[in-house]
Design a protein around this motif. Sequence first.
Motif, PDB file in Angstrom:
ATOM      1  N   ILE A 158       0.837  -1.199   0.000  1.00  0.00           N
ATOM      2  CA  ILE A 158       0.000   0.000   0.000  1.00  0.00           C
ATOM      3  C   ILE A 158       0.874   1.252   0.000  1.00  0.00           C
ATOM      4  O   ILE A 158       0.630   2.208  -0.751  1.00  0.00           O
ATOM      5  CB  ILE A 158      -0.958   0.010   1.208  1.00  0.00           C
ATOM      6  CG1 ILE A 158      -2.025  -1.068   1.035  1.00  0.00           C
ATOM      7  CG2 ILE A 158      -1.617   1.382   1.366  1.00  0.00           C
ATOM      8  CD1 ILE A 158      -2.889  -1.280   2.271  1.00  0.00           C
ATOM      9  N   ASP A 159       1.921   1.262   0.827  1.00  0.00           N
ATOM     10  CA  ASP A 159       2.833   2.408   0.878  1.00  0.00           C
ATOM     11  C   ASP A 159       3.502   2.627  -0.479  1.00  0.00           C
ATOM     12  O   ASP A 159       3.632   3.762  -0.947  1.00  0.00           O
ATOM     13  CB  ASP A 159       3.916   2.190   1.950  1.00  0.00           C
ATOM     14  CG  ASP A 159       3.373   2.309   3.370  1.00  0.00           C
ATOM     15  OD1 ASP A 159       2.238   2.824   3.518  1.00  0.00           O
ATOM     16  OD2 ASP A 159       4.054   1.867   4.307  1.00  0.00           O
ATOM     17  N   ALA A 160       3.940   1.543  -1.113  1.00  0.00           N
ATOM     18  CA  ALA A 160       4.606   1.656  -2.410  1.00  0.00           C
ATOM     19  C   ALA A 160       3.639   2.139  -3.478  1.00  0.00           C
ATOM     20  O   ALA A 160       4.014   2.905  -4.371  1.00  0.00           O
ATOM     21  CB  ALA A 160       5.188   0.302  -2.807  1.00  0.00           C
ATOM     22  N   GLN A 161       2.389   1.713  -3.370  1.00  0.00           N
ATOM     23  CA  GLN A 161       1.385   2.077  -4.367  1.00  0.00           C
ATOM     24  C   GLN A 161       0.967   3.536  -4.257  1.00  0.00           C
ATOM     25  O   GLN A 161       0.684   4.189  -5.265  1.00  0.00           O
ATOM     26  CB  GLN A 161       0.164   1.169  -4.199  1.00  0.00           C
ATOM     27  CG  GLN A 161      -0.829   1.225  -5.349  1.00  0.00           C
ATOM     28  CD  GLN A 161      -1.943   0.212  -5.163  1.00  0.00           C
ATOM     29  OE1 GLN A 161      -2.794   0.360  -4.281  1.00  0.00           O
ATOM     30  NE2 GLN A 161      -1.945  -0.819  -5.979  1.00  0.00           N
ATOM     31  N   THR A 162       0.944   4.051  -3.040  1.00  0.00           N
ATOM     32  CA  THR A 162       0.475   5.431  -2.829  1.00  0.00           C
ATOM     33  C   THR A 162       1.609   6.451  -2.788  1.00  0.00           C
ATOM     34  O   THR A 162       1.350   7.655  -2.722  1.00  0.00           O
ATOM     35  CB  THR A 162      -0.319   5.512  -1.511  1.00  0.00           C
ATOM     36  OG1 THR A 162       0.506   5.058  -0.420  1.00  0.00           O
ATOM     37  CG2 THR A 162      -1.563   4.651  -1.584  1.00  0.00           C
ATOM     38  N   CYS A 163       2.859   5.969  -2.840  1.00  0.00           N
ATOM     39  CA  CYS A 163       4.005   6.881  -2.770  1.00  0.00           C
ATOM     40  C   CYS A 163       4.146   7.655  -4.082  1.00  0.00           C
ATOM     41  O   CYS A 163       4.071   7.083  -5.169  1.00  0.00           O
ATOM     42  CB  CYS A 163       5.275   6.088  -2.480  1.00  0.00           C
ATOM     43  SG  CYS A 163       6.745   7.120  -2.339  1.00  0.00           S
ATOM     44  N   ASN A 164       4.365   8.937  -3.985  1.00  0.00           N
ATOM     45  CA  ASN A 164       4.529   9.780  -5.174  1.00  0.00           C
ATOM     46  C   ASN A 164       5.931   9.680  -5.775  1.00  0.00           C
ATOM     47  O   ASN A 164       6.144  10.038  -6.929  1.00  0.00           O
ATOM     48  CB  ASN A 164       4.231  11.244  -4.834  1.00  0.00           C
ATOM     49  CG  ASN A 164       2.762  11.476  -4.520  1.00  0.00           C
ATOM     50  OD1 ASN A 164       1.894  10.838  -5.106  1.00  0.00           O
ATOM     51  ND2 ASN A 164       2.490  12.375  -3.584  1.00  0.00           N
ATOM     52  N   ASN A 165       6.877   9.189  -4.977  1.00  0.00           N
ATOM     53  CA  ASN A 165       8.261   9.067  -5.442  1.00  0.00           C
ATOM     54  C   ASN A 165       8.440   7.719  -6.130  1.00  0.00           C
ATOM     55  O   ASN A 165       8.347   6.669  -5.504  1.00  0.00           O
ATOM     56  CB  ASN A 165       9.214   9.192  -4.255  1.00  0.00           C
ATOM     57  CG  ASN A 165      10.662   9.337  -4.698  1.00  0.00           C
ATOM     58  OD1 ASN A 165      11.019   8.922  -5.802  1.00  0.00           O
ATOM     59  ND2 ASN A 165      11.496   9.916  -3.846  1.00  0.00           N
TER      60      ASN A 165
END
Length: 271
Positions: free
Chosen positions: A218-225
Amino acid sequence: MKATIEYITPEKAQMMLKDNEHNRTLSEAATEKYAQAMIRGRWIENGAPICFSGDTLLDGQHRLSALIKSGISRHFVVVSGLEKSAFTSFDTGKSRSLSDVLSIQKQENEKTLAMTIRQHFTFTATGGFDMSKAQKQFTHAEYLDYNELHPQIKKSVHFVCSFPRRQKALMAPGPTSCLHALFSDRDSLLADEFIRKFHTGENITEEDPVCKLREKLIDAQTCNNAKFRLTPDEKSVSMILAWNATREGVPLNRIVTRARGTKGVRKVSIT
């Protein structure tokens, strides 16, 4: 125009290739794939002819080159007496993919099934997910045989595809089905529970490795970087690490997907 069935030896194939000016650039990969299929006895003759206009070869260079490479003689349909302009009509259609073949066989979820077969074979053969290292020399027929030898693949595809689309957003169905099949070989009931928790997020605690897995994706999917986004292979490695921790009954504090000191994906085994 005349059509005959001829027994072509490697020596005869060499002669047929002598005047080969009306063909595409020879693909070494295609030639090797065909040659390996012939050597393994997996070549399927589908009636496609070797075509000539006079002594000029119009179509069939890869099959003839594979014959030479394999050192095996075979019967082929040979069509002669064509106009040289006929070559413009060859190979203009869309090649059948593995999913196309599965669709013709009336298999359900054929696209996911095709991806799962390839990835399952790749991981079994190499211990990793880089399909370029394992699939180049295999024909559709051999992948179909592999699928028949591993009935869990089809069961896993059916299981994973039964979840609503919104619950499959963290990871594509193909890699998930592949891993479910591999996990099921170790513990089928635990594999079902693990994937169900992963998709639904239900009945998990903060200490559960599945919780850490979901948070990571989830963190990787929502990260803008883009630097911190996960590749499909990294997602698969993350799931394997969470599975291993679940099966061993140990906590998973951190999920590391890259090999230390490199940009390459970490290679892990399934316990």
